[in-house]
Design an enzyme around this catalytic site. Structure first.
Site, PDB file in Angstrom:
ATOM      1  N   ALA A  49      40.875  47.471  37.843  1.00 36.32           N
ATOM      2  CA  ALA A  49      41.644  46.223  37.776  1.00 36.32           C
ATOM      3  C   ALA A  49      41.548  45.620  36.372  1.00 36.32           C
ATOM      4  CB  ALA A  49      41.135  45.235  38.822  1.00 36.32           C
ATOM      5  N   ASP A  50      40.356  45.601  35.820  1.00 39.20           N
ATOM      6  CA  ASP A  50      40.189  45.090  34.451  1.00 39.20           C
ATOM      7  C   ASP A  50      41.010  45.906  33.461  1.00 39.20           C
ATOM      8  OD1 ASP A  50      38.543  42.911  34.831  1.00 39.20           O
ATOM      9  OD2 ASP A  50      36.688  44.030  34.559  1.00 39.20           O
ATOM     10  N   LYS A  51      40.900  47.220  33.540  1.00 33.23           N
ATOM     11  CA  LYS A  51      41.557  48.069  32.543  1.00 33.23           C
ATOM     12  C   LYS A  51      43.072  48.034  32.690  1.00 33.23           C
ATOM     13  CE  LYS A  51      39.004  51.671  33.562  1.00 33.23           C
ATOM     14  NZ  LYS A  51      38.443  53.039  33.539  1.00 33.23           N
TER      15      LYS A  51
END
Length: 402
Positions: free
Chosen positions: A172-174
């Site tokens: 999700a972050d990436k």
């Protein structure tokens, strides 16, 4: 490492107030594409400076791997002098990127409404857990939370009936970091046409839900969830690397023609006439049964034998690589994906190449990850601060800046 600065974003100046993973991934992409990125850190530095193996203080591997092509400036934004210095930097910038909560940005005077009058051409870009106009606007969120709330953790359970679990990646972050970098580039394109900046905001939850539902909204696309939610092929237990006699092999056929060639290579051309498998629509319904047959046949030969047969049939296939295998892969060596460089303070490093090609304005690794506050004095001078102002800022906040 290249000293060239001719990427597609050359000449764009970015003030980077991000930390952790999402924001630094986004600003590293901008830096790889030629933008000048000034990473503004608190006196203790980005938290990722402490995560993973390290040779030197504040230079752990998590920081090193997502903070190249940036210069580091230390400012303690709890101090009024530092906030004023930051505003000077923003006045001369094209882009501001942050991933702090909406309320925190407002309290620091860093909202778009506060900054746009000072710099009407500014692209104000941020990513937070949730939309700014919703009741969750200031809820904290990290990758694990968003994986759960977006349905991703539950997708793993749908496959085998087990417990919900996270993908072993900060996906999700990436992914949201990539979306944020892309959104900044789009906003810059519009500014070239209109002369006006704007605010860009990426909500992690909605971004990941959109990502997850691309194939899994299924019957919901017709506003009829009774038709089922979730693409069935993704949940069959046979959708996995197929065991061979000596290892595993990944393969994928999609069109009718590809399946005919695959089944012929497997020695089962008869299945191409089976009404359960002859056409795409029927295969989608019976994919579990078809994959079970493929798995049984794949066990009869070695990985190398199957690769040769599938390559001859032009069926997409590939080996299963471990993380360690990637470092020794012949193809990646041929394309120069991994490069060994010498960092001035950290010694030998392995860096990955910029994966996207531009024929006229390629990106490049121009700067290795900065030491904490390495460029504070230089960047503040460039912004027009006096020596007295700089000494006041760095005397109590950092030492050894260049």
């Amino acid at each position: 490492m290249s000293e060239a600065g001719g990427g597609p974003l050359a000449g764009v100046r970015v003030i980077d107030l991000t930390s952790a993973v999402l924001g630094p991934v986004a600003t590293q992409i901008l830096g790889d594409m030629g933008a000048e990125v000034v990473k503004v850190e608190p006196p203790q530095g980005d938290t990722m400076r402490q995560v993973g193996p390290t040779r030197g203080s504040d230079m752990a591997v998590m920081f090193l791997n997502i903070n190249r092509n940036k210069r580091s400036v230390v400012l303690d934004l709890k101090r009024e002098q530092a906030r004023r210095a930051l505003l000077r930097l923003i006045d001369g910038a094209d882009v501001l990127v942050h991933n702090m909560r909406v309320g925190a940005a407002e309290r620091l005077g860093l909202s778009y409404a506060a900054l746009a009058p000072r710099n009407p051409r500014l692209i104000h870009a941020s990513a937070t857990g949730f939309r700014k106009d919703g009741r969750h606007r200031d809820r904290p969120a990290f990758d694990d939370v968003i994986q759960g709330m977006s349905g991703l953790a539950a997708l793993n359970a749908m496959r085998d009936g087990g417990e919900p679990r996270y993908v072993p990646s900060a996906i999700a972050d990436k992914f949201c970091g990539h979306v944020l970098a892309s959104a900044v580039a789009m906003a810059l394109y519009r500014r070239e046409r209109t002369g006006r900046g704007q605010e860009v905001h990426v909500p992690m939850l909605e971004t990941m839900i959109s990502f997850n539902l691309a194939e899994h909204l299924w019957g919901g696309v017709l506003d009829d969830p009774s038709l089922g939610l979730g693409y069935g092929r993704m949940f069959t237990p046979y959708r996995r690397p197929f065991p061979t006699s000596d290892g595993h092999l990944c393969l994928m056929a999609n069109s009718d023609d590809q399946w005919q060639r695959l089944l012929a290579a497997l020695g089962r051309p008869d299945l191409a006439e089976d009404p359960r498998f002859a056409r795409l629509a029927q295969r989608a319904v019976n994919i579990g049964a078809l994959y079970a047959i493929v798995e049984e046949v794949m066990r009869t030969r070695s990985t190398a034998e199957w690769q040769a047969r599938l390559d001859a049939a032009d069926v997409p296939n590939g080996p299963v690589h471990s993380l360690a295998d990637l470092l020794e892969d012949d193809y990646l060596a041929e394309t120069g994906f991994f490069r060994r460089v010498e960092h001035p303070s950290e010694g030998r490093m392995l860096v990955t190449a910029v994966p996207v090609d531009f024929s006229e304005s390629p990106g490049a690794v121009r700067l290795l990850p900065p030491r904490l506050g390495e460029h504070t004095e230089k960047v503040l001078r460039e912004a027009g601060l006096s020596e007295a102002e700089i000494c006041d800022l760095i005397g109590r906040e950092t030492t050894g800046s260049q």
